[in-house]
Motif scaffolding. Structure first.
Motif, mmCIF file in Angstrom:
data_model
loop_
_atom_site.group_PDB
_atom_site.id
_atom_site.type_symbol
_atom_site.label_atom_id
_atom_site.label_comp_id
_atom_site.label_asym_id
_atom_site.label_seq_id
_atom_site.Cartn_x
_atom_site.Cartn_y
_atom_site.Cartn_z
ATOM 1 N N CYS A 270 -67.669 -97.103 36.709
ATOM 2 C CA CYS A 270 -67.877 -98.536 36.516
ATOM 3 C C CYS A 270 -68.505 -98.765 35.140
ATOM 4 O O CYS A 270 -69.101 -97.856 34.564
ATOM 5 N N PRO A 271 -68.379 -99.972 34.597
ATOM 6 C CA PRO A 271 -68.925 -100.205 33.251
ATOM 7 C C PRO A 271 -70.449 -100.304 33.269
ATOM 8 O O PRO A 271 -71.079 -100.335 32.215
ATOM 9 N N SER A 272 -71.028 -100.391 34.444
ATOM 10 C CA SER A 272 -72.474 -100.546 34.692
ATOM 11 C C SER A 272 -72.941 -101.974 34.428
ATOM 12 O O SER A 272 -72.310 -102.716 33.680
ATOM 13 N N CYS A 273 -74.028 -102.327 35.093
ATOM 14 C CA CYS A 273 -74.662 -103.635 34.891
ATOM 15 C C CYS A 273 -76.091 -103.505 35.416
ATOM 16 O O CYS A 273 -76.529 -102.407 35.776
ATOM 17 N N ARG A 275 -77.345 -103.955 38.101
ATOM 18 C CA ARG A 275 -77.493 -103.438 39.464
ATOM 19 C C ARG A 275 -77.517 -101.910 39.509
ATOM 20 O O ARG A 275 -77.748 -101.327 40.569
ATOM 21 N N GLN A 276 -77.183 -101.273 38.410
ATOM 22 C CA GLN A 276 -77.029 -99.809 38.449
ATOM 23 C C GLN A 276 -78.329 -99.129 38.883
ATOM 24 O O GLN A 276 -79.418 -99.541 38.499
ATOM 25 N N ILE A 303 -70.108 -94.335 40.079
ATOM 26 C CA ILE A 303 -70.258 -95.784 40.246
ATOM 27 C C ILE A 303 -71.746 -96.103 40.460
ATOM 28 O O ILE A 303 -72.425 -95.464 41.274
ATOM 29 N N GLY A 304 -72.205 -97.125 39.741
ATOM 30 C CA GLY A 304 -73.636 -97.367 39.624
ATOM 31 C C GLY A 304 -74.371 -97.903 40.830
ATOM 32 O O GLY A 304 -75.585 -97.760 40.931
ATOM 33 N N CYS A 305 -73.694 -98.550 41.773
ATOM 34 C CA CYS A 305 -74.428 -99.138 42.895
ATOM 35 C C CYS A 305 -73.525 -99.252 44.124
ATOM 36 O O CYS A 305 -72.370 -98.831 44.088
ATOM 37 N N VAL A 307 -72.202 -101.846 45.407
ATOM 38 C CA VAL A 307 -71.186 -102.918 45.437
ATOM 39 C C VAL A 307 -69.792 -102.292 45.554
ATOM 40 O O VAL A 307 -69.023 -102.597 46.461
ATOM 41 N N ASN A 308 -69.473 -101.396 44.577
ATOM 42 C CA ASN A 308 -68.163 -100.736 44.623
ATOM 43 C C ASN A 308 -68.274 -99.232 44.874
ATOM 44 O O ASN A 308 -67.263 -98.551 45.011
HETATM 45 S S1 SF4 Z 1 -70.501 -100.993 40.577
HETATM 46 FE FE1 SF4 Z 1 -72.540 -101.896 40.637
HETATM 47 S S2 SF4 Z 1 -73.530 -101.109 38.807
HETATM 48 FE FE2 SF4 Z 1 -71.366 -100.780 38.513
HETATM 49 S S3 SF4 Z 1 -70.719 -102.586 37.402
HETATM 50 FE FE3 SF4 Z 1 -70.323 -102.981 39.555
HETATM 51 S S4 SF4 Z 1 -72.137 -104.053 40.285
HETATM 52 FE FE4 SF4 Z 1 -72.670 -103.107 38.300
#
Ligand code: SF4
Length: 370
Positions: A270-273, A275-276, A303-305, A307-308
């Motif tokens: 994931c591109p990260s945000c 929430r990571q 994947i950072g969190c 969500v996905n």
């Molecule tokens: S998977 Fe989580 S951390 Fe990664 S971009 Fe989506 S919301 Fe942000």
């Protein structure tokens, strides 16, 4: 990989470039070209080996002089993958490298000279069982075609190609592949599409002089991507003003993206945000660098969190979903281990290597059984 590529490849006849088949049902081969001084044998050999390690199937070497042909002889003796000699202007160099064990001759119809010279090259190639690449290039079209069309166009490229194809037909020589390269994406794509339906010889794809690492990768991915999606292309070279090892890596990434070939790790990240739960970008960069040597094909999700994370991780051979207080690693679609941020990259590297070994063993068992 969870599904096969839906791309239906154009039917083409097969030629052999050394021990690498090009065309027919052979995998699309990845080529690159050295940018060392060919007469610097040690530097050229080292670069070819680096390309081979990165996954090059075939390497092209520029042979601009008879001195370079002598260097080519020595290079040939030191590397074991198929070598294409790139010949412009002087057909005698082609005859020389043919003696020295070249696996394919690339000639440019715009500058190789009259029919007698082409015939001499073809006779020699036939004699020694060496295929030829007819390499038409928008930057070096024959003068009369430049005059006729005013500027390079797809039709001008195709006409230039057909002159050689017809002459090769007259000489009853079919062991050739063809490229029609321009630096313009539209011109290149149209030229390949036009010729693809008219001949069945294998096609070597490329956008010539595409640009630097970023811009050239984008341009090449669009142009070659469109053609590959059409099923056109039997071998490719991504031309970048960059380290040629990068050309090989980009070539592989293209084929892997279209599921036309598999090699090494297909990362899903994931591109990260905000929430990571761990530093996704840093983790990805480190993993890509550390795991370049893995050749077996596998999917790894980072994947950072949540969500996905769980969704993607379950689809991969090994997936990481960021979480608090710990991140969760999935193996073969099932939750397996919790890992802390402090040891994340080391833990992941170890688990990915274990998984890669397991997959290699499975592949060897399958080969042994078949
Ligand atoms: S998977 Fe989580 S951390 Fe990664 S971009 Fe989506 S919301 Fe942000």
């Amino acid at each position: 990989m969870h599904f096969e590529s839906p791309i239906k490849r154009r039917h083409s006849r097969q030629i052999m470039v050394g021990n690498v088949p090009v065309g027919g049902d052979a995998p699309i081969s990845v080529q690159s070209m050295t940018n060392t001084e060919t007469c610097d044998v040690a530097a050229t050999v080292a670069q070819i080996r680096a390309m081979q390690d990165a996954g090059a199937d075939i390497v092209r070497v520029s042979v601009p002089s008879l001195d370079a042909a002598e260097a080519f002889k020595s290079i040939r003796e030191q590397v074991d993958l198929p070598l294409v000699a790139d010949i412009h202007f002087d057909y005698k160099i082609a005859l020389k490298v043919a003696e020295y064990g070249v696996d394919c001759l690339r000639i440019n119809p715009g500058n190789i000279g009259n029919k007698d010279r082409i015939r001499a090259v073809v006779d020699c190639a036939r004699d020694k069982n060496i295929p030829i690449r007819i390499g038409v290039n928008a930057g070096s079209l024959e003068k009369d075609l430049q005059k006729k069309y005013g500027e390079p166009t797809p039709d001008a490229l195709v006409e230039s190609a057909f002159r050689q194809i017809e002459y090769f037909d007259e000489l009853d020589f079919q062991e050739f592949k063809l490229s029609l390269k321009a630096s313009d994406v539209f011109m290149t794509v149209e030229a390949y599409r036009k010729i693809a339906s008219q001949i069945d010889n294998p096609l070597h794809l490329g956008i010539t002089e595409a640009g630097g690492l970023r811009s050239g990768t984008v341009k090449s991915s669009i142009g070659l991507g469109l053609l590959l999606m059409d099923g056109i292309g039997d071998t490719l070279r991504v031309s970048l003003a960059a380290d040629p090892v990068q050309e090989v890596k980009v070539g592989w990434d293209m084929l892997r993206s279209l599921k036309l070939r598999n090699r090494g790790i297909n990362f899903i990240a994931c591109p990260s945000c905000s929430r990571q739960n761990f530093d996704v970008v840093k983790t990805m960069n480190e993993l890509e660098e550390r795991l370049e040597d893995i050749k077996v094909s596998m999917d790894v999700a980072v994947i950072g969190c949540v969500v996905n994370g769980p969704g993607e991780a379950k689809e991969a051979d090994l997936g990481l979903a960021g979480g608090s207080p710990n991140n969760l690693v999935y193996l073969d679609g099932k939750p397996n281990t919790k890992v802390k941020n402090e040891t994340l990259v080391d833990d992941l590297e170890r688990m990915i290597r274990d998984k890669a070994l397991e997959k290699e063993k499975q592949e060897l068992n399958l080969i042994a059984k078949s």
